[in-house]
Design an enzyme around this catalytic site. Structure first.
Site, mmCIF file in Angstrom:
data_model
loop_
_atom_site.group_PDB
_atom_site.id
_atom_site.type_symbol
_atom_site.label_atom_id
_atom_site.label_comp_id
_atom_site.label_asym_id
_atom_site.label_seq_id
_atom_site.Cartn_x
_atom_site.Cartn_y
_atom_site.Cartn_z
ATOM 1 N N ASP A 261 -6.912 24.063 67.319
ATOM 2 C CA ASP A 261 -5.639 23.723 67.926
ATOM 3 C C ASP A 261 -4.640 24.877 67.834
ATOM 4 O O ASP A 261 -4.444 25.463 66.757
ATOM 5 C CB ASP A 261 -5.061 22.480 67.226
ATOM 6 C CG ASP A 261 -3.769 22.006 67.840
ATOM 7 O OD1 ASP A 261 -3.784 21.611 69.022
ATOM 8 O OD2 ASP A 261 -2.736 22.024 67.136
ATOM 9 N N GLU A 298 -7.608 26.790 71.539
ATOM 10 C CA GLU A 298 -6.459 26.504 72.396
ATOM 11 C C GLU A 298 -5.455 27.622 72.137
ATOM 12 O O GLU A 298 -4.933 27.739 71.031
ATOM 13 C CB GLU A 298 -5.823 25.159 72.073
ATOM 14 C CG GLU A 298 -4.632 24.871 72.978
ATOM 15 C CD GLU A 298 -3.674 23.816 72.429
ATOM 16 O OE1 GLU A 298 -2.872 23.283 73.226
ATOM 17 O OE2 GLU A 298 -3.704 23.550 71.221
#
Length: 593
Positions: A261, A298
């Site tokens: 993330d 990401e």
């Protein structure tokens, strides 16, 4: 016992399986272990680790740590099991107790795959991994190859997105705990499905975040709060904490990869950044296990070095998300141009992102008010290193109501979006329910137990969207259990009329991508998109195949470079006249020249 089992069931030292406990607390004067109904003074080593042995402890023993004069027992920062929640004691968990059934599993490489993003808490009404297992046949029948689970690590409360986790190695107990995750992975592997896990190392949630009490885990700030201490004093054990936790998911839970993330929030000025070190260690583990392991980042940087191999000076990530491609697809399909979508109103945005992954590639971003990104060398970087998607948890959930495109667009236009995605050179990713045009919303929700935090989250959400012109009564209360319930997939919807037809279109496109290698060819330098009609009519050149798409609601005439000899698949009734194809409104067709 297979090689995979040999590697995967090794007990992690210091977590009590053999009665040995260890915790890193370099600044503490005294650390006490509370285990097996008694307190035990721990011994400090020169490395800042405190250790103790409790002969009567073992699997199932509850334990916690007391630091200096603080009377409150704290869970283990490396806890594997939190059966009573993130504020309570940890419980010793023995990985060796699980009998794996996936000994024949050799893994699945990400190139050529199709990823399915799944939130365990709303995938089924039960909202746990055991119930999710019962829906795996749907995914196998759909044709996806990788299931990406949104974060599972322990967070405060019962329901939430998972991005407020505070114990990075413990499986959220309401989801079923560690045993349920192993059962899910076993069941997925039995169906030929790889399992990826979304791992969040860039911040902690606001409730139960005891990690900083143990040591200098954080330094500075990022968009979500304190930033992980990756390059400051005493950062070696912090980095090790992340690396070991990531490797443990792959080793002990037989996961096939991690989605990392918001890696742009991992501030790291070392010569070998954390992501590069992780790529090196995961590569070594992959060799030891004899199966491919993926790392998907990401990243908001639009930096191609993220996915360049280590030997080419990159960070070595297997792939990264491409939000630019999503934004271009979203604008083309919905016509929305507010906020960051404004930059993607240009008719060239969709053809460019389809062929080059990034729209902002050293160009000006009005949303950021600065130049952003760098170009992808399409001769060196294959498309499978970028995940493309029509939707994901962020792009739906960060809308005020969490509304999906299925609520606003016709099934035929949704099918056109699916064709552009699934016939592209990128690794496609679907968000759960997208395949049948689900209209169930997926708004932000949480279930914190602290009353002040609950009210603070409510006020913050209202304030955020009121500033964008939303009326307060139209913004779902994120702390109301009904908001979570509204997000649960309606599985009956998939069998109704146009939903069933769209589902069959997705199945057919995924099968076509598998059966026609040209449609999955990742070579960006051999891929061409011809656009006309202000970018509303597109031709994807895929070897001897042409994917023609008309996003307008009226018939369109599209000229090809040669007469097609076969209609392979379509969601309408195209008419062919020599080199010209007449496509009905909101229609696509796959043609063979």
């Amino acid at each position: 016992m297979s090689e995979q089992e040999t590697v995967s069931t090794t007990a992690t030292p210091g977590r009590g399986v053999d009665g040995d406990f260890a915790v890193w607390a370099p600044h503490a004067v005294r650390v006490t272990l509370r285990a097996d109904g008694a307190d035990h003074r721990m011994r400090r080593g020169d490395d800042g680790w405190w250790r103790a042995t409790v002969d009567t402890a073992g699997s199932g023993t509850d334990y916690a740590y007391l630091l200096d004069e603080d009377p409150r027992p704290l869970p283990d920062p490396r806890s594997l099991w939190q059966p009573q929640g993130v504020h309570a004691a940890s419980r010793v968990y023995d990985h060796a107790a699980h009998t794996w059934t996936d000994t024949a599993w050799t893994g699945r490489a990400l190139p050529g795959g199709v990823v399915y993003e799944l939130h365990v808490g709303t995938f089924t009404p039960e909202g746990d991994l055991w119930a999710a297992i019962e829906r795996l046949d749907h995914l196998a029948d759909l044709g996806v190859t990788h299931v990406e689970l949104l974060p599972l690590n322990a967070f405060d409360g019962t329901h939430g997105w998972g991005y407020d986790g505070v114990l990075w190695s413990a499986v959220h107990e309401p989801y079923g705990g560690p045993d349920a995750l192993k059962a899910f992975v076993d069941a997925a592997h039995a169906r030929g499905l790889a399992v990826l896990l979304d791992a969040v190392y860039n911040h902690l949630g606001p409730s139960g975040a005891y990690l900083p009490r143990f040591g200098p885990y954080f330094s500075g700030e990022n968009a979500w709060g304190p930033s992980l201490n990756l390059d400051g004093p005493d950062s070696d054990p912090v980095r090790r904490h992340v690396l070991d936790g990531a490797l443990d998911w792959l080793r002990h839970f037989h996961l096939d990869g991690l989605r990392l993330d918001a890696v742009h929030a991992l501030r790291d000025d070392r010569a070998t950044p954390l992501l590069a070190a992780l790529a090196d260690e995961v590569d070594a583990l992959s060799t030891a296990l004899g199966r491919p392991l993926a790392l998907i980042a990401e990243s908001d940087r639009n930096d191609p070095r993220t996915v360049l191999p280590r030997e080419a000076g990159g960070l070595g990530m297997t792939a990264q998300w491409s939000d630019d491609l999503h934004h271009a697809l979203h604008v083309a399909l919905t016509g929305e141009t507010h906020g960051y979508y404004a930059d993607f109103e240009d008719p060239e945005a969709l053809p460019t992102t389809l062929t080059r992954a990034f729209w902002h590639a050293g160009t000006y971003s009005s949303f950021r008010r600065r130049t952003h990104g760098a170009p992808v060398d399409t001769a060196r970087v294959p498309g499978h290193r970028f995940l493309g998607y029509l939707s994901n948890h962020d792009q739906i959930g960060n809308r005020a109501r969490g509304d999906r495109m299925g609520e606003h667009l016709s099934p035929t236009l949704l099918a056109c979006g699916a064709a552009l995605l699934l016939c592209s050179p990128f690794t496609p990713m679907l968000f759960m329910g997208e395949e049948w045009g689900a209209t169930t919303p997926w708004p932000f929700f949480a279930s914190f137990t602290d009353a002040d935090l609950v009210e603070g989250v409510r006020r913050g959400r209202r304030r955020e969207f009121a500033a964008l012109g939303w009326a307060e009564e139209d913004i779902p209360d994120p702390m109301d259990p009904a908001t979570r319930d509204s997000a649960v997939l309606d599985w009956e919807q998939r069998d109704h009329k146009h939903h069933a037809l769209l589902l069959e279109t997705y199945r057919s496109l995924i099968a076509l991508r598998r059966d026609e290698p040209e449609l999955a060819d990742p070579r960006l330098d051999r891929f061409e998109v011809v656009a006309s009609g202000d970018g509303r009519r597109l031709v994807l050149v895929r070897g001897g195949l042409r994917v023609v798409c008309n996003l307008d609601p009226v018939d369109a005439e599209i000229e090809l470079d040669a007469p097609p000899r076969e209609l392979v698949f379509a969601n309408g009734r195209p008419r062919v006249r020599g080199t010209q194809v007449v496509l009905p409104g909101e229609c696509f067709a796959v043609l063979r020249l």
